[in-house]
Scaffold this motif. Structure first.
Motif, PDB file in Angstrom:
ATOM      1  N   THR A 155      -6.774  -4.147   7.167  1.00 15.55           N
ATOM      2  CA  THR A 155      -6.275  -2.740   7.091  1.00 15.55           C
ATOM      3  C   THR A 155      -5.855  -2.537   5.508  1.00 15.55           C
ATOM      4  O   THR A 155      -6.236  -1.500   4.890  1.00 15.55           O
ATOM      5  CB  THR A 155      -5.024  -2.571   7.967  1.00 15.55           C
ATOM      6  N   PHE A 156      -5.185  -3.786   4.970  1.00 16.68           N
ATOM      7  CA  PHE A 156      -4.936  -3.450   3.410  1.00 16.68           C
ATOM      8  C   PHE A 156      -6.156  -3.465   2.674  1.00 16.68           C
ATOM      9  O   PHE A 156      -6.267  -2.479   1.808  1.00 16.68           O
ATOM     10  CB  PHE A 156      -4.195  -4.864   3.283  1.00 16.68           C
ATOM     11  N   ILE A 170     -10.368   7.031  -3.887  1.00 13.24           N
ATOM     12  CA  ILE A 170      -9.807   8.446  -4.387  1.00 13.24           C
ATOM     13  C   ILE A 170      -9.340   8.682  -5.832  1.00 13.24           C
ATOM     14  O   ILE A 170      -9.566   9.428  -6.529  1.00 13.24           O
ATOM     15  CB  ILE A 170      -8.451   8.662  -3.524  1.00 13.24           C
ATOM     16  N   ALA A 171      -8.668   7.267  -6.283  1.00 10.13           N
ATOM     17  CA  ALA A 171      -8.234   7.427  -7.687  1.00 10.13           C
ATOM     18  C   ALA A 171      -9.426   7.302  -8.573  1.00 10.13           C
ATOM     19  O   ALA A 171      -9.387   8.280  -9.828  1.00 10.13           O
ATOM     20  CB  ALA A 171      -7.581   5.919  -8.013  1.00 10.13           C
ATOM     21  N   MET A 212       0.560   6.664  -6.890  1.00 10.03           N
ATOM     22  CA  MET A 212      -0.626   7.641  -7.186  1.00 10.03           C
ATOM     23  C   MET A 212      -0.363   9.066  -6.971  1.00 10.03           C
ATOM     24  O   MET A 212      -0.897   9.851  -8.087  1.00 10.03           O
ATOM     25  CB  MET A 212      -1.924   7.141  -6.174  1.00 10.03           C
ATOM     26  N   PHE A 257       1.572   1.875  -3.483  1.00  9.96           N
ATOM     27  CA  PHE A 257       0.357   2.011  -4.110  1.00  9.96           C
ATOM     28  C   PHE A 257      -0.004   3.624  -3.966  1.00  9.96           C
ATOM     29  O   PHE A 257      -0.049   4.498  -4.954  1.00  9.96           O
ATOM     30  CB  PHE A 257      -0.908   1.375  -3.658  1.00  9.96           C
ATOM     31  N   VAL A 267      -7.390   0.109   3.011  1.00 10.36           N
ATOM     32  CA  VAL A 267      -6.526   1.066   2.489  1.00 10.36           C
ATOM     33  C   VAL A 267      -6.860   1.211   1.144  1.00 10.36           C
ATOM     34  O   VAL A 267      -7.021   1.870   0.361  1.00 10.36           O
ATOM     35  CB  VAL A 267      -5.154   0.954   2.726  1.00 10.36           C
ATOM     36  N   MET A 268      -6.817  -0.251   0.406  1.00 12.02           N
ATOM     37  CA  MET A 268      -7.137  -0.335  -1.106  1.00 12.02           C
ATOM     38  C   MET A 268      -8.578   0.020  -1.560  1.00 12.02           C
ATOM     39  O   MET A 268      -8.512   0.807  -2.606  1.00 12.02           O
ATOM     40  CB  MET A 268      -6.923  -1.853  -1.621  1.00 12.02           C
ATOM     41  N   TRP A 278       0.812  -1.504   0.100  1.00 11.37           N
ATOM     42  CA  TRP A 278      -0.037  -0.064  -0.112  1.00 11.37           C
ATOM     43  C   TRP A 278       0.910   1.205   0.042  1.00 11.37           C
ATOM     44  O   TRP A 278       0.366   2.229  -0.578  1.00 11.37           O
ATOM     45  CB  TRP A 278      -0.990   0.015   1.075  1.00 11.37           C
ATOM     46  N   GLY A 308      -7.940   4.151  -1.241  1.00 14.09           N
ATOM     47  CA  GLY A 308      -7.215   4.380  -2.455  1.00 14.09           C
ATOM     48  C   GLY A 308      -7.944   4.403  -3.835  1.00 14.09           C
ATOM     49  O   GLY A 308      -7.826   5.315  -4.479  1.00 14.09           O
ATOM     50  N   GLY A 309      -8.592   3.258  -3.951  1.00 18.85           N
ATOM     51  CA  GLY A 309      -9.444   3.047  -5.261  1.00 18.85           C
ATOM     52  C   GLY A 309     -10.558   4.289  -5.351  1.00 18.85           C
ATOM     53  O   GLY A 309     -10.633   4.599  -6.479  1.00 18.85           O
ATOM     54  N   TRP A 348     -10.941  11.227  -8.641  1.00 11.12           N
ATOM     55  CA  TRP A 348      -9.662  12.008  -9.531  1.00 11.12           C
ATOM     56  C   TRP A 348      -9.976  11.563 -10.906  1.00 11.12           C
ATOM     57  O   TRP A 348      -9.845  12.758 -11.897  1.00 11.12           O
ATOM     58  CB  TRP A 348      -8.381  11.532  -8.968  1.00 11.12           C
ATOM     59  N   PHE A 377      -0.500  11.555 -10.128  1.00 10.44           N
ATOM     60  CA  PHE A 377      -1.131  12.897 -10.107  1.00 10.44           C
ATOM     61  C   PHE A 377      -0.126  13.973 -10.484  1.00 10.44           C
ATOM     62  O   PHE A 377      -0.758  14.861 -11.557  1.00 10.44           O
ATOM     63  CB  PHE A 377      -1.935  13.141  -8.869  1.00 10.44           C
TER      64      PHE A 377
END
Lengths: 157, 52
Positions: free
Chosen positions: B24-25, B35-36, A17, A13, B28-29, A10, B32-33, B39, A21
């Motif tokens: 947690t992983f 947010i991506a 990211m 990752f 987080v993913m 992570w 993160g996904g 965006w 950006f």
């Protein structure tokens, strides 16, 4: 230092990211020339004497090239001058706008034209109108009692 | 005996750490996904509107 395998994934990752950006931002700015609405001349002038300053001494639409126009506009409570702009489809318009009184907004919904118009400052933005139709210019910064009626139109034929 | 107990405890602790980060992983993913994706959506809208 021991970093857990999943933590490592992570972290990679997240950092990738961030760099992606930044890369897109850099390419957009320096290769595609994208920029937020900006001021061509940074000097401030007295907003009560807008008509005395070029180019606002001659406001309106002016053809400056092949399908390229310059729209010199002023915003004031509760309208824009000029309030109707007619252009052919495919025309690029450079909007050069200032305010005579308070802070106004300048937004054309459905496009990237969206900026603040500040008294004493000149704000510029360009847009190419490919599709014919009527576009609304509206004020999106609360400017007073009749803020909601403050509008202008761009007619693309 | 005490040494053996210490080693077992250490191993248990390690195993606990190894398995304890999966949730947690995933979280987080997911964040993160999200947010991506947001965006990317905003960027695509910007590029489409830029073209008129």
């Amino acid at each position: 230092m021991h970093i857990h395998r999943l933590e490592r994934i992570w972290l990679i990752f997240g950092i990738s990211m961030l760099f992606l950006f930044l890369l897109v931002l850099g390419v957009g700015t320096f290769v595609w020339g994208m920029a937020p609405p900006h001021s061509g001349n940074h000097h401030s002038f007295d907003p009560t004497k807008v008509e005395e300053h070029a180019p606002f001494d001659k406001p309106g639409l002016k053809k400056i090239g092949e399908n390229h126009y310059e729209a010199v506009m002023t915003a004031y409570v509760f309208s824009y001058a000029p309030d109707v702009i007619e252009i052919p489809a495919g025309a690029t318009v450079d909007f050069i706008v200032t305010s005579k009184d308070v802070v106004h907004g300048f937004q054309i919904p459905g496009t990237n034209v969206n900026m603040m118009v500040l008294p004493g400052e000149v704000t510029e933005i360009s847009h190419t109108f490919d599709k014919p139709g009527e576009y609304l210019i509206l004020c999106n910064e609360y400017c007073g009692a009749y803020h909601e009626v403050m509008q202008a139109r761009v007619i693309v034929t | 005996m005490a040494e053996l107990e210490r080693v077992v405890k250490k191993q248990e602790k390690l195993q606990h750490q190894e398995t304890g980060l999966k949730g947690t992983f995933v979280s987080v993913m997911i964040v993160g996904g999200f947010i991506a994706a947001c965006w990317l959506f905003a960027f695509i809208v910007f590029v489409i509107r830029n073209g008129g």
